[in-house]
Scaffold this motif. Structure first.
Motif, PDB file in Angstrom:
ATOM      1  N   LEU A   8       0.840  -1.325  -0.004  1.00 37.88           N
ATOM      2  CA  LEU A   8      -0.056   0.042  -0.027  1.00 37.88           C
ATOM      3  C   LEU A   8       0.789   1.324   0.087  1.00 37.88           C
ATOM      4  CD1 LEU A   8      -2.886  -0.597   2.319  1.00 37.88           C
ATOM      5  CD2 LEU A   8      -3.172  -0.498   0.024  1.00 37.88           C
ATOM      6  N   LEU A   9       2.117   1.087   0.644  1.00 44.89           N
ATOM      7  CA  LEU A   9       2.776   2.469   0.580  1.00 44.89           C
ATOM      8  C   LEU A   9       3.547   2.797  -0.694  1.00 44.89           C
ATOM      9  CD1 LEU A   9       4.639   4.069   2.339  1.00 44.89           C
ATOM     10  CD2 LEU A   9       6.348   2.665   2.557  1.00 44.89           C
ATOM     11  N   GLU A  10       3.720   1.486  -1.384  1.00 43.11           N
ATOM     12  CA  GLU A  10       4.460   2.040  -2.829  1.00 43.11           C
ATOM     13  C   GLU A  10       3.045   2.465  -3.642  1.00 43.11           C
ATOM     14  OE1 GLU A  10       7.216  -1.875  -2.840  1.00 43.11           O
ATOM     15  OE2 GLU A  10       5.340  -2.152  -3.717  1.00 43.11           O
ATOM     16  N   ARG A  58      -5.882   2.965   7.153  1.00 42.13           N
ATOM     17  CA  ARG A  58      -7.380   2.256   7.518  1.00 42.13           C
ATOM     18  C   ARG A  58      -7.756   1.819   6.424  1.00 42.13           C
ATOM     19  NH1 ARG A  58     -12.584   2.907   9.195  1.00 42.13           N
ATOM     20  NH2 ARG A  58     -12.702   4.883   8.126  1.00 42.13           N
ATOM     21  N   ILE A  59      -8.317   0.336   6.372  1.00 44.67           N
ATOM     22  CA  ILE A  59      -8.720  -0.154   5.273  1.00 44.67           C
ATOM     23  C   ILE A  59     -10.427  -0.039   5.372  1.00 44.67           C
ATOM     24  CG2 ILE A  59      -9.089  -2.411   4.047  1.00 44.67           C
ATOM     25  CD1 ILE A  59      -6.050  -2.023   3.988  1.00 44.67           C
ATOM     26  N   VAL A  94      -5.690  -2.207  15.496  1.00 46.68           N
ATOM     27  CA  VAL A  94      -6.133  -2.957  14.508  1.00 46.68           C
ATOM     28  C   VAL A  94      -7.489  -3.262  14.245  1.00 46.68           C
ATOM     29  CG1 VAL A  94      -5.584  -5.750  14.107  1.00 46.68           C
ATOM     30  CG2 VAL A  94      -3.680  -3.994  14.938  1.00 46.68           C
ATOM     31  N   ALA A  95      -8.190  -3.257  15.385  1.00 51.70           N
ATOM     32  CA  ALA A  95      -9.739  -3.729  15.327  1.00 51.70           C
ATOM     33  C   ALA A  95     -10.204  -2.620  14.647  1.00 51.70           C
ATOM     34  CB  ALA A  95     -10.088  -3.735  16.914  1.00 51.70           C
ATOM     35  N   GLU A  96     -10.080  -1.502  14.682  1.00 50.07           N
ATOM     36  CA  GLU A  96     -10.580  -0.485  13.785  1.00 50.07           C
ATOM     37  C   GLU A  96     -10.171  -0.426  12.200  1.00 50.07           C
ATOM     38  OE1 GLU A  96     -10.253   2.519  17.393  1.00 50.07           O
ATOM     39  OE2 GLU A  96      -9.614   3.438  15.657  1.00 50.07           O
ATOM     40  N   GLY A  97      -9.225  -1.484  11.956  1.00 52.17           N
ATOM     41  CA  GLY A  97      -9.119  -1.519  10.350  1.00 52.17           C
ATOM     42  C   GLY A  97      -7.747  -0.809  10.090  1.00 52.17           C
ATOM     43  N   TYR A  98      -6.995  -0.508  11.268  1.00 50.08           N
ATOM     44  CA  TYR A  98      -5.564   0.159  10.649  1.00 50.08           C
ATOM     45  C   TYR A  98      -4.676  -0.828  10.489  1.00 50.08           C
ATOM     46  CZ  TYR A  98      -7.355   4.644  12.279  1.00 50.08           C
ATOM     47  OH  TYR A  98      -8.152   5.791  12.212  1.00 50.08           O
ATOM     48  N   VAL A  99      -3.795  -0.316   9.557  1.00 47.89           N
ATOM     49  CA  VAL A  99      -2.608  -1.347   9.090  1.00 47.89           C
ATOM     50  C   VAL A  99      -1.488  -0.582   8.906  1.00 47.89           C
ATOM     51  CG1 VAL A  99      -4.062  -3.401   8.079  1.00 47.89           C
ATOM     52  CG2 VAL A  99      -3.311  -1.416   6.830  1.00 47.89           C
ATOM     53  N   LEU A 100      -0.196  -1.051   8.674  1.00 49.10           N
ATOM     54  CA  LEU A 100       0.818  -0.320   8.251  1.00 49.10           C
ATOM     55  C   LEU A 100       0.973  -0.516   6.908  1.00 49.10           C
ATOM     56  CD1 LEU A 100       3.535  -1.252  10.675  1.00 49.10           C
ATOM     57  CD2 LEU A 100       2.042   0.776  10.697  1.00 49.10           C
ATOM     58  N   THR A 151      -7.887  -7.661  -5.431  1.00 55.78           N
ATOM     59  CA  THR A 151      -9.103  -6.934  -5.468  1.00 55.78           C
ATOM     60  C   THR A 151      -9.253  -5.609  -5.088  1.00 55.78           C
ATOM     61  OG1 THR A 151      -9.282  -7.687  -3.321  1.00 55.78           O
ATOM     62  CG2 THR A 151     -10.497  -9.181  -5.067  1.00 55.78           C
ATOM     63  N   PRO A 152     -10.078  -4.788  -5.502  1.00 54.76           N
ATOM     64  CA  PRO A 152     -10.168  -3.318  -5.227  1.00 54.76           C
ATOM     65  C   PRO A 152     -10.160  -3.016  -3.700  1.00 54.76           C
ATOM     66  CG  PRO A 152     -12.086  -3.758  -6.666  1.00 54.76           C
ATOM     67  CD  PRO A 152     -11.550  -5.233  -6.184  1.00 54.76           C
ATOM     68  N   LEU A 153      -9.551  -1.811  -3.194  1.00 54.07           N
ATOM     69  CA  LEU A 153      -9.545  -1.402  -1.756  1.00 54.07           C
ATOM     70  C   LEU A 153     -10.026   0.040  -1.742  1.00 54.07           C
ATOM     71  CD1 LEU A 153      -6.111  -2.659  -0.493  1.00 54.07           C
ATOM     72  CD2 LEU A 153      -8.241  -3.382   0.116  1.00 54.07           C
ATOM     73  N   VAL A 154     -10.511   0.421  -0.698  1.00 56.37           N
ATOM     74  CA  VAL A 154     -10.439   1.773  -0.423  1.00 56.37           C
ATOM     75  C   VAL A 154      -9.712   1.842   0.823  1.00 56.37           C
ATOM     76  CG1 VAL A 154     -12.110   3.690   0.281  1.00 56.37           C
ATOM     77  CG2 VAL A 154     -12.940   1.803  -1.326  1.00 56.37           C
TER      78      VAL A 154
END
Lengths: 642, 642
Positions: B21-23, B48-49, B67-73, B82-85
């Motif tokens: 996602l960073l790239e 956040r995903i 993490v529970a809230e959908g946060y990722v590095l 698949t598509p992502l927001v």
């Protein structure tokens, strides 16, 4: 698809086999004259195949010599599957560009009316500066030191630099130890620095005079340090494809996209001419520091992208008469983008910068002129529009009338500009009615230009082969007059003598067009004099300008009734006075002010609002005029000819 | 390839499965903070995903709630097919933009120093005109009538219209029976009309104050009729990717392409911030009629595309200190292209418009200030560069020093801007050495900002957990101090308490950076006073500006030795004085003149040329100073603390 290369432009286009050369040329942006609409009958789209093979259907319309040299009609020649090199001869006029001696028109203007050495002060200047080196404790930026150095010579006053110039300053100052040449425009106490170059570049300094006519555009390159014109190029205004006169252009421009199209067409012609004239003299267009443009209000609106519609609608209001400082970048003219494009001011909806510039070629605005003591002068600029200025040092009155493009070759079957091959003089044999013709460049005739038509009609009238209504003689036979039913036509050159291999005719319809054009001009002059309670006899001087030929025979123009019957020494022919006036403004700040002051005191008369105009016009639809008493020397010559 | 949509920008990018996602974010031009270089260890690239599935490898570095809230590095999360927001949280700082209360900084400035209602006169104006209808006999163009109508209210003076405005005049005048609103810039007796709109649009009138810092850019939208700031946005200057301080930027800009790259990066940040702040307040960027820019000389050169190299080479000459009238079109700022972008003037190679604007927030240039009677004032702007102005109404002296980005969070392991999650205050327990921390927004700590570091070091010193050289205590144990070989570090927050799931440390190297930064500032002040034969005690007033936090505890800054040991009531904290000063110029012509006049009388001292500077600096590399006699209240507090 095979590549088709057109000379002399070098433009290359790919075109499918079966495409006509005319279509290919147009697809590549080249305009070829084709009044017959590609039917292969007018012979005007003549081109030469330099290399390659093509399928030419109807060579029959060209003379055999011409065919032997590789000439074909572009409309009747189809591309095969192979590459071609095709030359568009200069004589075709279109895009070839036509060279005229740069000083030719200046020579027509009275020497004492031109700016003298003492009056040379171009709007754009180049100035050599030795800027001090940066010092640590001084705290002065490069721009500070440049401005200080400049002000040492030019005093206080605001100095502006566009960002593009500021970007060049640091390196320019360091290239030759602080010696730089600045290009600038002085506007009162404001100095706009439009370029900075390392070293002494003061001798690389040029300006352009540009005349934007409805039919023709002329560009003159001027070496500013000596105020010397070094070259002129002119060509058809590419807008002619969208209408022949200003009203049809205004109608064409009714959507923003079409307005933009017209703007692009005019700029295309201008920039191509700039490229040609600069290229011929080793000048880079970006070395041009100033342009002065003269054009009628419609042309000015169109080239600036201003909606011209309100010029056509009562009360006929232009968006702008005088224009503020505009840069070449804004206008789209391909010279130094920061340079000033000055537009000569307009006076009314149909009297524009071409006229305010043009009157600089007359004594009307010359403060030193003897005529200052009240003598009345008349200035007539005959183009697609005819414009008239009358006055003296106390008043100036002006009006415009629509003459149509007849004198520039438009609306006449075999009409053309005064380019190579144009019949510019005709002598009609009184006995046989047959013509002898002289052409520009002494080549085979291709058509007839304005001066040729004036010559022809004057001679036909005096010799009795045409009557005052423009009817060719039917009562006695002439090999040159062919009668078909109710209409007759006059053979200028048989097919075997013409350059196109087709006979050149002037029809009675053509003659009608000329008579209407001359009537519009004469009646406008007559009416404006009438408004002042004066007659032509009160005129001390008449200045005639226009692009209808290289020269104008004043006597014949009087016979036609285009000009009033006055002693010849009262007339001066000025040629393209719009271009010459623009040149004067370019090289002399004084002349610019003289022109602006004249524009301010000109009173514009709207002919459309004058009920008598139609009476004057109708009375003029006769050669020389329905009232023969106005043309005593013509009446005498006619009597003598009988 | 699947589409990845980033919020809140809405930017969409296509990225192959397996891309991180960073790239993907970087490929789409979004910058995510990632000081660890994508190793998944710093936790700064948190996103956040919102919808879609992704392959997140190392969620372990984030706390469980997060993490529970959908946060990722972003660096440790790979795209599936698949598509992502993905939402980039505002707290990440980069590109999210950070909202600060628009009037917050103004509130820091003494009320009597701000322009009053009587002094409101923006550089740009909107003016309602009722232009007469065109009349047939009057002979006036649209532009003539518009100019006449304008002059009725504004008197004589040159009126300029760019071509783009002239093109709008005809239709604008006819849309509401001649009622139009013109936007204009008055420059002495010259009026530049930059827009014409039909009807009354005087209430749609905005300006921008822009502060271009080396690290941070701030844009403030101002409603000009009431001189009211309506919103501010700030973000990292995108140029930070090309170097952290001005010298590294100058080095980076050594080719024309890289100069252009830096110009584009700064303009990108500015225009994005303009879009954000205008969008948030329902303003179209083209409704913005004026921008006032304050920036240091290097930033000004880079954003204008001026080669900055000569700033770095003896004799350190800028291309321009004061800039002429430049349009938004030339500069590339996305507002009305004809509007004026005014750059606050520079004084020396490293003292720029941020300082000349900033001193408007002080009594130094306030004609009404009581201090006029000779009282000396000092203005310090602490940023990546530190700038100092000292003087009174008789003289102004200025210099700059390189503090480095430490106070803005640069060069410090867990340093950050004063955004949400930044530790802005710390209290060290005298007994245990353990910290209590307060963060911006009361969220879990993510890093520490300038004010937090000043707080921390001051407390560590007073409590004896750190000595004057910045060495953490090794002789008595503290749970917060971890010694590893010769170096020690201080634990600000353990992993389980930090927002990133990683412990936050301040190392002795970080402490050294802060000490060097404060020494640069203090010694510059000390030296410039010494040159005048004065000491800090002679100062009547000290103004402290800078972006190192939302507030500054003056007492703690004194303990650190950043500021001199003087009574607190002599200090005023101004926040972003560069932005506030630009705002004042935007709304008041008087303040612009006041600033220009001040810039003219400022004397620039080049610290590099002063041999004593290094002595002053070395003596300051100690908390609070090697000469404790200079800091009597700190010495007393230290004695008391023992």
């Amino acid at each position: 698809m095979p590549e088709i290369r057109f000379l002399p432009s070098g433009i290359v286009v790919e075109a499918a086999a079966g495409t006509s050369l005319l279509e290919a040329a147009r697809a590549s942006g080249l305009e070829l004259d084709s009044p017959c609409g590609g039917k292969g009958t007018c012979g005007k789209c003549i081109v030469r195949i330099v290399s390659g093979d093509a399928d030419s259907e109807s060579l029959g319309t060209l003379s055999r010599t011409v065919v032997a040299e590789g000439y074909v009609l572009a409309c009747a020649t189809r591309i095969l599957g192979t590459p071609l090199v095709v030359e568009i001869p200069e004589r075709s006029g279109w895009k070839g560009g036509q060279f005229t001696d740069a000083e030719e028109d200046l020579a027509l203007v009275s020497r004492e009316l031109l700016p003298t050495r003492w009056e040379f002060e171009p709007l754009a200047m180049k100035w050599l500066l030795d800027v001090s080196e940066p010092k640590r404790d001084e705290g002065l930026s490069d721009l500070d030191r440049l401005t200080r150095s400049f002000r040492k010579d030019w005093g206080k006053g605001e100095v502006f630099y566009p960002l593009s110039v500021i970007r060049k300053v640091a390196d320019a100052l360091r290239a030759e130890a602080g010696r730089v040449t600045v290009s600038l425009i002085r506007d009162g106490d404001t100095f706009r620095i439009i370029d900075v170059e390392p070293g002494d570049r003061t001798s690389r300094h040029w300006g352009l005079a540009i005349d934007i006519g409805t039919t023709t555009i002329a560009v003159q390159l001027v070496f500013l340090p000596l105020a010397r014109p070094v070259g002129t190029r002119n060509d058809y205004n590419a807008q002619v494809s969208c209408g022949l006169d200003v009203i049809s252009r205004i109608n064409y421009a009714r959507t923003p996209a079409r307005l933009e199209e017209l703007r692009g067409l005019a700029l295309g012609t201008i920039n191509a001419l700039i490229g040609q004239v600069c290229g011929a003299h080793g000048v880079k267009p970006e070395e041009v520091a100033n342009a002065v443009v003269a054009g009628n209000p419609t042309m000015t609106h169109l080239v600036l992208g201003l909606k011209p519609e309100y010029l056509r609608l009562d009360p006929y209001t232009p968006t702008a008469s005088a224009l503020p400082y505009l840069t070449a970048r804004e206008v789209g003219i391909g010279i130094n983008p920061e340079s000033w494009v000055y537009f000569c001011p307009s006076v009314g909806s149909y009297v524009g910068g071409d006229i305010t510039a043009g009157i600089l070629c007359t004594s009307l605005v010359d403060p030193a002129a003897k005529e200052a003591e009240g003598t009345l002068s008349l200035f007539i600029d005959i183009g697609t529009n005819g414009e008239i200025v009358i006055g003296n040092h106390d008043f100036l009155m002006t009006c415009a009338c629509s003459a149509g493009p007849a004198f520039e070759g438009g609306g006449i079957d075999c009409g053309m500009r005064a380019a190579v091959g144009a019949i510019e003089r005709v002598r009609v044999d009184p006995e046989t009615g047959s013509p002898a013709v002289w052409t520009v460049g002494n080549e085979k005739p291709r058509g007839i230009c304005g001066s040729g038509m004036i010559c022809l009609l004057s001679d036909l009238y005096l010799t009795g082969w045409m009557d005052g209504q423009g009817r060719l003689a039917r009562d006695r036979p002439s090999p040159a007059i062919e009668v078909e039913g109710r209409r007759a036509r006059y053979l200028l050159a048989p097919a075997e003598e013409s350059a196109t291999g087709k006979p050149l005719y002037i029809t009675e319809t053509d003659i009608d067009n000329i008579i209407r054009a001359k009537a519009a001009i004469y009646s406008a002059c007559s009416m404006i004099l009438g408004k002042l309670g004066l007659g032509f006899g009160d005129l001390g001087h008449l200045y005639i300008a226009g692009g209808f030929g290289r020269f104008l025979d004043i006597g014949q123009a009087i016979v036609l009734g285009l000009l009033p019957d006055l002693p010849r020494d009262r007339f001066t022919y000025l040629g393209n006075s719009s271009l010459t006036g623009a040149y004067m403004v370019l090289v002399s700040r004084d002349f610019k002010e003289r022109m602006e002051e004249a524009a301010d005191r000109m009173t514009y008369i709207d002919l459309g609002a004058e009920s008598e105009y139609m009476d004057h016009y109708t009375a003029s639809l006769f050669i020389p005029h329905t009232d023969l008493g106005r043309f005593p020397t013509v009446a005498a010559a006619k009597r003598k000819a009988r």
